[in-house]
Design a protein around this motif. Structure first.
Motif, PDB file in Angstrom:
ATOM      1  N   THR A  51     -36.898  60.460  -1.895  1.00  0.00           N
ATOM      2  CA  THR A  51     -37.804  61.228  -1.039  1.00  0.00           C
ATOM      3  C   THR A  51     -39.117  60.494  -0.805  1.00  0.00           C
ATOM      4  OG1 THR A  51     -36.892  63.267  -1.958  1.00  0.00           O
ATOM      5  CG2 THR A  51     -38.953  63.452  -0.749  1.00  0.00           C
ATOM      6  N   VAL A  52     -39.512  60.403   0.439  1.00  0.00           N
ATOM      7  CA  VAL A  52     -40.849  59.920   0.794  1.00  0.00           C
ATOM      8  C   VAL A  52     -41.783  61.121   0.708  1.00  0.00           C
ATOM      9  CG1 VAL A  52     -42.279  58.886   2.585  1.00  0.00           C
ATOM     10  CG2 VAL A  52     -39.887  58.153   2.327  1.00  0.00           C
ATOM     11  N   HIS A  53     -42.799  61.032  -0.138  1.00  0.00           N
ATOM     12  CA  HIS A  53     -43.652  62.200  -0.368  1.00  0.00           C
ATOM     13  C   HIS A  53     -45.034  61.775  -0.877  1.00  0.00           C
ATOM     14  CE1 HIS A  53     -43.467  62.061  -4.825  1.00  0.00           C
ATOM     15  NE2 HIS A  53     -42.298  61.485  -4.595  1.00  0.00           N
ATOM     16  N   LEU A 138     -49.933  54.116 -10.369  1.00  0.00           N
ATOM     17  CA  LEU A 138     -48.847  54.071  -9.384  1.00  0.00           C
ATOM     18  C   LEU A 138     -47.955  52.845  -9.592  1.00  0.00           C
ATOM     19  CD1 LEU A 138     -50.785  55.300  -6.234  1.00  0.00           C
ATOM     20  CD2 LEU A 138     -49.003  56.523  -7.492  1.00  0.00           C
ATOM     21  N   ALA A 139     -48.517  51.739 -10.092  1.00  0.00           N
ATOM     22  CA  ALA A 139     -47.700  50.571 -10.408  1.00  0.00           C
ATOM     23  C   ALA A 139     -46.756  50.894 -11.565  1.00  0.00           C
ATOM     24  CB  ALA A 139     -48.587  49.380 -10.764  1.00  0.00           C
ATOM     25  N   PHE A 140     -47.284  51.587 -12.566  1.00  0.00           N
ATOM     26  CA  PHE A 140     -46.440  52.044 -13.673  1.00  0.00           C
ATOM     27  C   PHE A 140     -45.294  52.903 -13.151  1.00  0.00           C
ATOM     28  CE2 PHE A 140     -45.382  55.591 -16.466  1.00  0.00           C
ATOM     29  CZ  PHE A 140     -44.992  54.942 -17.639  1.00  0.00           C
ATOM     30  N   ASN A 141     -45.620  53.825 -12.265  1.00  0.00           N
ATOM     31  CA  ASN A 141     -44.608  54.713 -11.693  1.00  0.00           C
ATOM     32  C   ASN A 141     -43.588  53.932 -10.868  1.00  0.00           C
ATOM     33  OD1 ASN A 141     -43.775  57.620 -10.837  1.00  0.00           O
ATOM     34  ND2 ASN A 141     -44.038  56.542  -8.898  1.00  0.00           N
ATOM     35  N   ALA A 142     -44.061  52.974 -10.083  1.00  0.00           N
ATOM     36  CA  ALA A 142     -43.174  52.206  -9.209  1.00  0.00           C
ATOM     37  C   ALA A 142     -42.175  51.370 -10.006  1.00  0.00           C
ATOM     38  CB  ALA A 142     -43.993  51.302  -8.293  1.00  0.00           C
ATOM     39  N   ILE A 143     -42.576  50.946 -11.207  1.00  0.00           N
ATOM     40  CA  ILE A 143     -41.684  50.134 -12.042  1.00  0.00           C
ATOM     41  C   ILE A 143     -40.732  51.002 -12.861  1.00  0.00           C
ATOM     42  CG2 ILE A 143     -41.584  48.537 -13.996  1.00  0.00           C
ATOM     43  CD1 ILE A 143     -44.298  47.413 -12.981  1.00  0.00           C
ATOM     44  N   PHE A 144     -41.298  51.987 -13.549  1.00  0.00           N
ATOM     45  CA  PHE A 144     -40.508  52.729 -14.524  1.00  0.00           C
ATOM     46  C   PHE A 144     -39.714  53.892 -13.927  1.00  0.00           C
ATOM     47  CE2 PHE A 144     -43.472  50.521 -17.287  1.00  0.00           C
ATOM     48  CZ  PHE A 144     -42.635  50.107 -18.323  1.00  0.00           C
ATOM     49  N   ASP A 145     -40.211  54.506 -12.867  1.00  0.00           N
ATOM     50  CA  ASP A 145     -39.492  55.648 -12.294  1.00  0.00           C
ATOM     51  C   ASP A 145     -38.092  55.258 -11.804  1.00  0.00           C
ATOM     52  OD1 ASP A 145     -38.740  57.552  -9.930  1.00  0.00           O
ATOM     53  OD2 ASP A 145     -40.206  58.675 -11.089  1.00  0.00           O
ATOM     54  N   ALA A 161     -22.186  54.101  -8.153  1.00  0.00           N
ATOM     55  CA  ALA A 161     -22.939  53.762  -6.936  1.00  0.00           C
ATOM     56  C   ALA A 161     -24.444  53.750  -7.186  1.00  0.00           C
ATOM     57  CB  ALA A 161     -22.614  54.754  -5.827  1.00  0.00           C
ATOM     58  N   ALA A 162     -24.855  53.873  -8.436  1.00  0.00           N
ATOM     59  CA  ALA A 162     -26.284  53.928  -8.757  1.00  0.00           C
ATOM     60  C   ALA A 162     -27.010  52.642  -8.380  1.00  0.00           C
ATOM     61  CB  ALA A 162     -26.478  54.212 -10.246  1.00  0.00           C
ATOM     62  N   GLU A 163     -26.268  51.502  -8.353  1.00  0.00           N
ATOM     63  CA  GLU A 163     -26.917  50.235  -7.996  1.00  0.00           C
ATOM     64  C   GLU A 163     -27.486  50.290  -6.588  1.00  0.00           C
ATOM     65  OE1 GLU A 163     -23.949  50.508  -9.298  1.00  0.00           O
ATOM     66  OE2 GLU A 163     -23.786  49.185 -11.063  1.00  0.00           O
ATOM     67  N   VAL A 164     -26.729  50.911  -5.686  1.00  0.00           N
ATOM     68  CA  VAL A 164     -27.186  50.998  -4.294  1.00  0.00           C
ATOM     69  C   VAL A 164     -28.394  51.911  -4.183  1.00  0.00           C
ATOM     70  CG1 VAL A 164     -26.550  51.666  -1.952  1.00  0.00           C
ATOM     71  CG2 VAL A 164     -24.865  50.569  -3.439  1.00  0.00           C
ATOM     72  N   SER A 165     -28.326  53.086  -4.818  1.00  0.00           N
ATOM     73  CA  SER A 165     -29.450  54.015  -4.750  1.00  0.00           C
ATOM     74  C   SER A 165     -30.671  53.449  -5.464  1.00  0.00           C
ATOM     75  CB  SER A 165     -29.072  55.377  -5.348  1.00  0.00           C
ATOM     76  OG  SER A 165     -28.784  55.262  -6.726  1.00  0.00           O
ATOM     77  N   PHE A 166     -30.443  52.573  -6.463  1.00  0.00           N
ATOM     78  CA  PHE A 166     -31.563  51.942  -7.176  1.00  0.00           C
ATOM     79  C   PHE A 166     -32.397  51.099  -6.228  1.00  0.00           C
ATOM     80  CE2 PHE A 166     -32.967  48.172  -9.735  1.00  0.00           C
ATOM     81  CZ  PHE A 166     -33.981  48.816 -10.424  1.00  0.00           C
ATOM     82  N   ALA A 167     -31.732  50.292  -5.406  1.00  0.00           N
ATOM     83  CA  ALA A 167     -32.453  49.455  -4.448  1.00  0.00           C
ATOM     84  C   ALA A 167     -33.229  50.295  -3.445  1.00  0.00           C
ATOM     85  CB  ALA A 167     -31.467  48.541  -3.722  1.00  0.00           C
ATOM     86  N   ILE A 168     -32.601  51.361  -2.968  1.00  0.00           N
ATOM     87  CA  ILE A 168     -33.280  52.254  -2.025  1.00  0.00           C
ATOM     88  C   ILE A 168     -34.452  52.943  -2.702  1.00  0.00           C
ATOM     89  CG2 ILE A 168     -33.013  54.286  -0.553  1.00  0.00           C
ATOM     90  CD1 ILE A 168     -30.055  53.529  -0.260  1.00  0.00           C
ATOM     91  N   ASN A 169     -34.235  53.377  -3.933  1.00  0.00           N
ATOM     92  CA  ASN A 169     -35.273  54.090  -4.685  1.00  0.00           C
ATOM     93  C   ASN A 169     -36.498  53.219  -4.901  1.00  0.00           C
ATOM     94  OD1 ASN A 169     -36.463  56.169  -6.032  1.00  0.00           O
ATOM     95  ND2 ASN A 169     -35.201  56.021  -7.866  1.00  0.00           N
ATOM     96  N   ILE A 170     -36.294  51.944  -5.197  1.00  0.00           N
ATOM     97  CA  ILE A 170     -37.422  51.028  -5.384  1.00  0.00           C
ATOM     98  C   ILE A 170     -38.242  50.926  -4.097  1.00  0.00           C
ATOM     99  CG2 ILE A 170     -38.048  48.606  -5.675  1.00  0.00           C
ATOM    100  CD1 ILE A 170     -35.926  48.341  -7.756  1.00  0.00           C
TER     101      ILE A 170
END
Length: 204
Positions: A51-53, A138-145, A161-170
């Motif tokens: 989600t973009v939020h 926010l850097a902490f969140n961007a790495i660890f979330d 399929a988590a690998e694909v969603s991982f790239a999108i999530n990052i």
């Protein structure tokens, strides 16, 4: 006389704690509303969504205004409730609370323990320390979330399929972080003076 002063000090501390608790609840509500009604969900092939939020912006803003504990807890609680209300995110609610709370703690430490932004009179220094605190959180969140959610999906949920969603999530997390950094910093600098005038400013 000393006992009267001591009683007055205790009463004052209690009122201050109650005031911060109330504001923490307000930030929890604001974070929930912003995430729930002002967000753009993006489905992934893993069967979940990212989600973009601007929820992170209010988590960070809460920590800037209320400090680590109250601000972090308020923002974390708001986003956790949002997750619990969404069947897609509900299984990740515990991760949300931990990550967002730690993000708020980090923001509060940098802003208040290191930068002393509430007592600093030089607005230039206030801005620089505020921005540094926001970026750190926010850097902490961007790495660890996205990283923790990835391992959770792989190890706990067993989603290949988590690998694909991982790239999108990052990618989405980075976008959220950049936008949230501008919003949180701008709002804090804009609200600082009005909060002081109305007696709603918290000092650390």
């Amino acid at each position: 006389m000393n006992s009267l002063n001591s009683t007055a000090a205790i009463d004052s501390a209690r009122r201050e704690s109650l005031r911060r608790l109330v504001f923490s609840g307000i930030f929890a509500a604001l974070t929930y509303i912003v995430f729930t009604f002002l967000s753009i969900p993006i489905p992934t092939i893993a069967g979940d969504k990212v989600t973009v939020h601007l929820g992170n912006a209010f988590c960070v803003l809460g920590a800037l205004i209320l400090g680590s504990a109250y601000g972090g807890a308020g923002g974390a609680l708001g986003l956790t409730i949002a997750d619990l209300m969404d069947p897609v995110y509900i299984v990740q609610a515990p991760i949300t609370f931990v990550i967002k709370f730690l993000m708020g703690i980090l923001v509060g430490v940098v802003a208040h323990k290191m930068g002393h932004i509430t007592t600093e009179r030089d607005l230039g220094k206030v801005f620089r320390w505020t921005l540094a605190a926001v970026i750190a959180g926010l850097a902490f969140n961007a790495i660890f979330d996205p990283t923790i959610r990835y391992f959770y999906k792989i190890l706990i949920l067993g989603k290949p399929a988590a690998e694909v969603s991982f790239a999108i999530n990052i990618g989405v997390t980075v976008i959220n972080s950049v936008v949230s950094a501008f919003v949180a910093t701008g709002l804090y600098m804009a609200l600082r003076a009005p909060l002081k005038k109305t007696g709603l400013f918290f000092y650390f």
